[in-house]
Design a protein around this motif. Structure first.
Motif, PDB file in Angstrom:
ATOM      1  N   THR A   1      83.034 -28.332 125.094  1.00  0.00           N
ATOM      2  CA  THR A   1      82.633 -28.771 123.216  1.00  0.00           C
ATOM      3  C   THR A   1      81.503 -29.154 122.854  1.00  0.00           C
ATOM      4  OG1 THR A   1      84.475 -29.809 122.799  1.00  0.00           O
ATOM      5  CG2 THR A   1      84.753 -27.523 122.990  1.00  0.00           C
TER       6      THR A   1
ATOM      7  N   TYR B   1      90.586 -26.408 121.381  1.00  0.00           N
ATOM      8  CA  TYR B   1      89.569 -27.605 120.735  1.00  0.00           C
ATOM      9  C   TYR B   1      90.337 -28.121 119.426  1.00  0.00           C
ATOM     10  CZ  TYR B   1      86.581 -24.356 118.525  1.00  0.00           C
ATOM     11  OH  TYR B   1      86.412 -23.106 117.636  1.00  0.00           O
ATOM     12  N   LYS B   2      89.568 -28.926 119.031  1.00  0.00           N
ATOM     13  CA  LYS B   2      90.616 -29.503 118.144  1.00  0.00           C
ATOM     14  C   LYS B   2      89.398 -29.715 116.990  1.00  0.00           C
ATOM     15  CE  LYS B   2      93.720 -32.022 121.043  1.00  0.00           C
ATOM     16  NZ  LYS B   2      93.821 -33.278 121.222  1.00  0.00           N
TER      17      LYS B   2
ATOM     18  N   GLN C   1      90.369 -36.065 125.702  1.00  0.00           N
ATOM     19  CA  GLN C   1      89.573 -34.465 126.213  1.00  0.00           C
ATOM     20  C   GLN C   1      89.904 -33.605 124.742  1.00  0.00           C
ATOM     21  OE1 GLN C   1      91.834 -33.301 128.708  1.00  0.00           O
ATOM     22  NE2 GLN C   1      90.543 -34.478 130.572  1.00  0.00           N
ATOM     23  N   GLN C   2      88.059 -32.748 124.140  1.00  0.00           N
ATOM     24  CA  GLN C   2      88.134 -31.825 123.416  1.00  0.00           C
ATOM     25  C   GLN C   2      89.122 -30.803 123.498  1.00  0.00           C
ATOM     26  OE1 GLN C   2      87.704 -31.125 120.111  1.00  0.00           O
ATOM     27  NE2 GLN C   2      86.254 -30.574 119.942  1.00  0.00           N
ATOM     28  N   GLY C   3      88.629 -30.423 124.508  1.00  0.00           N
ATOM     29  CA  GLY C   3      88.920 -29.037 125.357  1.00  0.00           C
ATOM     30  C   GLY C   3      89.984 -29.086 125.859  1.00  0.00           C
TER      31      GLY C   3
ATOM     32  N   LEU D   1      79.934 -24.352 122.782  1.00  0.00           N
ATOM     33  CA  LEU D   1      80.635 -23.982 124.034  1.00  0.00           C
ATOM     34  C   LEU D   1      80.324 -24.017 124.772  1.00  0.00           C
ATOM     35  CD1 LEU D   1      84.946 -23.955 123.169  1.00  0.00           C
ATOM     36  CD2 LEU D   1      83.372 -22.514 125.002  1.00  0.00           C
TER      37      LEU D   1
ATOM     38  N   LYS E   1      90.530 -22.108 116.642  1.00  0.00           N
ATOM     39  CA  LYS E   1      89.629 -23.094 118.024  1.00  0.00           C
ATOM     40  C   LYS E   1      90.154 -22.634 119.350  1.00  0.00           C
ATOM     41  CE  LYS E   1      88.878 -27.107 114.217  1.00  0.00           C
ATOM     42  NZ  LYS E   1      89.794 -25.992 112.989  1.00  0.00           N
TER      43      LYS E   1
ATOM     44  N   GLN F   1      82.234 -32.715 124.844  1.00  0.00           N
ATOM     45  CA  GLN F   1      83.084 -33.080 125.952  1.00  0.00           C
ATOM     46  C   GLN F   1      83.661 -32.099 126.270  1.00  0.00           C
ATOM     47  OE1 GLN F   1      85.342 -33.971 121.788  1.00  0.00           O
ATOM     48  NE2 GLN F   1      84.263 -36.036 121.635  1.00  0.00           N
TER      49      GLN F   1
ATOM     50  N   CYS G   1      90.520 -21.503 126.909  1.00  0.00           N
ATOM     51  CA  CYS G   1      90.929 -23.367 125.802  1.00  0.00           C
ATOM     52  C   CYS G   1      90.396 -23.350 124.914  1.00  0.00           C
ATOM     53  CB  CYS G   1      89.150 -23.425 126.376  1.00  0.00           C
ATOM     54  SG  CYS G   1      88.714 -25.171 125.209  1.00  0.00           S
TER      55      CYS G   1
ATOM     56  N   GLY H   1      86.861 -30.272 128.688  1.00  0.00           N
ATOM     57  CA  GLY H   1      88.787 -30.112 129.352  1.00  0.00           C
ATOM     58  C   GLY H   1      88.550 -30.419 130.876  1.00  0.00           C
TER      59      GLY H   1
END
Lengths: 113, 113
Positions: free
Chosen positions: B91, B25-26, B2-4, B32, B70, B102, B23, B104
Motif C-alpha cells: 500500500t 490494511y489500516k 506492516q500495513q497490509g 494498492l 480497507k 508498505q 489483503c 504485507g
C-alpha cells in the motif's frame, strides 16, 4: 533496459567483516529503495532515495548500516561490522515518481558466519 | 509495522482452479499494488489499483479494492503451475507524500499439476 542490477548475487563473510552491496537502478528512475527480506521479519524497507537524496532511513537497523547514492546510476549499502543476524536477502528497487510500480533487482543473499 | 496483511498465509490448489487471496490494511491509501515473488527471485509488479478504482483486470488477474472496508482481493483464474509463487500486497499510504510502499507478509501459493 537491463533492469535493476545488483552485485554481488551471493556474499558469504565472517562476523566483523565489512560488507558492501551494490545497486544500479533503471535509467530514468528517480526513486531507489533498499529492502531486506528474512523469513522472520518479511520484507523490510531500510532506506530510500529520491534524486540521490536520502528521504527516509528510519528502517536502517542501527549505525552499522549506511547507504549512499553518489549519482543517479549507483547506490551502495554497507554493513560494518557485519553480524550473523544481518544474514538475509537484500533487494534494491527503483521506480518513477514514488507511488508507481517498483522494479526489483534479483537480490543479494548475504550470509554472515 | 506492516500495513497490509494477506490472507490466507498459504494456499494450495490444482491447475485450472482459481486462486483468491485477500489483503487488509489500516490507513487511507493513494494506491494498492500486488507483486509476485518466485522462489529465489526479486519481486515482480503485477497490478496497481488506485484509491478511486474498484476493480482492475490484467490477463488472468482480477483485483478489487474496497476502501470502505480497507481491503483488496487478488483473483488468479485458471491457475497454472507457473503461478506457484508468493504474492504480496503493498500500500502507498496517502499520508506519505514521498511514495514509500508498505508490504504485507505475503500469501504463498502452490499450484500442483
Amino acid at each position: 533496459d537491463a533492469g535493476v542490477i545488483q552485485s554481488p548475487r551471493h556474499e558469504v563473510t565472517e562476523m566483523g567483516q565489512e560488507v558492501t552491496l551494490r545497486c544500479k537502478p533503471i535509467s530514468g528512475h528517480d526513486y531507489l529503495f533498499w529492502y531486506r527480506q528474512t523469513m522472520m521479519r518479511g520484507l523490510e524497507l531500510l532506506i530510500y532515495f529520491n534524486n540521490n537524496v536520502p528521504i527516509d532511513d528510519s528502517g536502517m537497523p542501527e549505525d552499522r548500516f549506511s547507504a549512499k547514492m553518489p549519482n543517479a546510476s549507483f547506490s551502495t549499502l554497507k554493513i560494518q561490522p557485519s553480524e550473523p543476524r544481518d544474514s538475509a536477502v537484500y533487494f534494491c528497487a527503483s521506480s518513477q515518481q514514488g507511488y508507481n510500480e517498483q522494479f526489483f533487482g534479483p537480490g543479494t543473499r548475504l550470509t554472515v558466519l | 509495522s506492516q500495513q497490509g496483511e494477506e490472507d490466507p498465509q498459504a494456499l494450495s490448489i490444482q491447475e485450472g482452479e482459481n486462486a483468491t487471496m485477500n489483503c487488509s490494511y489500516k490507513t487511507s491509501i493513494n494506491n494498492l499494488q500486488w507483486y509476485r515473488q518466485n522462489s529465489g527471485r526479486g519481486l515482480v509488479h503485477l497490478i496497481l489499483i488506485r484509491s478511486n478504482e474498484r476493480e482492475k483486470h490484467s490477463g488472468r488477474l482480477r483485483v478489487t479494492l474496497d476502501t470502505s472496508k480497507k481491503s483488496s482481493s487478488l483473483l488468479i483464474t485458471a491457475s497454472r503451475a507457473a503461478d506457484t509463487a508468493s504474492y504480496f500486497c503493498a500500500t502507498a499510504p496517502s499520508t506519505d507524500s514521498w511514495g514509500k510502499l508498505q508490504f504485507g507478509a505475503g500469501t504463498q501459493v502452490v499450484v500442483t499439476p
